[in-house]
Scaffold this active site. Structure first.
Site: not given
Ligand code: IMP
Length: 185
Positions: A66, A170
């Site tokens: 996440d 990250h």
């Molecule tokens: P989740 O971890 O899938 O909930 O991501 C939350 C939001 O952050 C989503 O819109 C992902 O596209 C964005 N996101 C997660 N990791 C990255 C990354 O490494 N680069 C850019 N956007 C990210």
């Protein structure tokens, strides 16, 4: 080790696989729709996800991830709401919120959750500081990558190669901790 990556995000699968491979770990994507609880921290979301998937008897070892982007001038918004904000107002909407703001300090945070065969849960946290830019640049990566420049670089995550992004991102940093942990098992 054969590790299941529980995610529907192909960008994450590419990055996680790329990082795990050189260490001899095989990664397979499992597209299980895990409900995302509305929590105030990424850690709480990951804890819930690990327990929920374990209850569904998902094949261990498995990983969930996440992540979120935290913009200082917006009191760390969107943070845990990053996905919702991306899916609704999108990058243009975020840039609009930033109009007229000179402090562009922003960080990405990622929490990786690992569930092992013995039922133990482990979390690994990675952070990447940088700046939000004024308009989208680059075509690589996914999500917020086109509007974020990591500290010490003049290119967005989207303009960096996968190797360059993983070295400072990250997710790359959280995964480095996970790989070190697996090496000690
Ligand atoms: P989740 O971890 O899938 O909930 O991501 C939350 C939001 O952050 C989503 O819109 C992902 O596209 C964005 N996101 C997660 N990791 C990255 C990354 O490494 N680069 C850019 N956007 C990210």
């Amino acid at each position: 080790m054969n590790i299941n990556l529980v995610t529907s995000n192909s960008g994450k699968v590419e990055e996680l696989t790329y990082i795990l491979k050189p260490f001899g770990h095989n990664a397979s994507q499992l597209k299980v729709e895990c409900p995302e609880i509305q929590a105030s921290t990424l850690e709480a979301v990951v804890d819930f996800g690990l327990d929920w998937l374990a209850a569904k008897k998902i094949q261990t070892p498995f990983i969930i991830d996440d992540a979120g982007i935290f913009i200082e001038a917006l009191q760390n918004f969107p943070g845990v709401y990053s996905r919702y904000v991306y899916d609704t107002i999108g990058l243009q909407g975020v840039l609009k919120q930033m109009e007229g703001l000179e402090d562009r300090s922003t960080s990405f945070k990622c929490v990786i959750g690992l569930m092992l065969e013995d039922g133990t849960k482990h979390k690994f946290v990675g952070e990447c500081k940088g700046d939000l830019i004024y308009e989208k640049r680059g075509t690589g990566g996914f999500g917020y990558d086109p509007i974020f420049i990591p500290e010490g670089y003049d290119k967005t995550f989207s303009e960096l190669s996968p190797k360059e992004k993983n070295a400072v991102s990250h997710r790359g940093r959280a995964m480095k901790k996970l790989v070190d942990f697996l090496a000690e098992l």
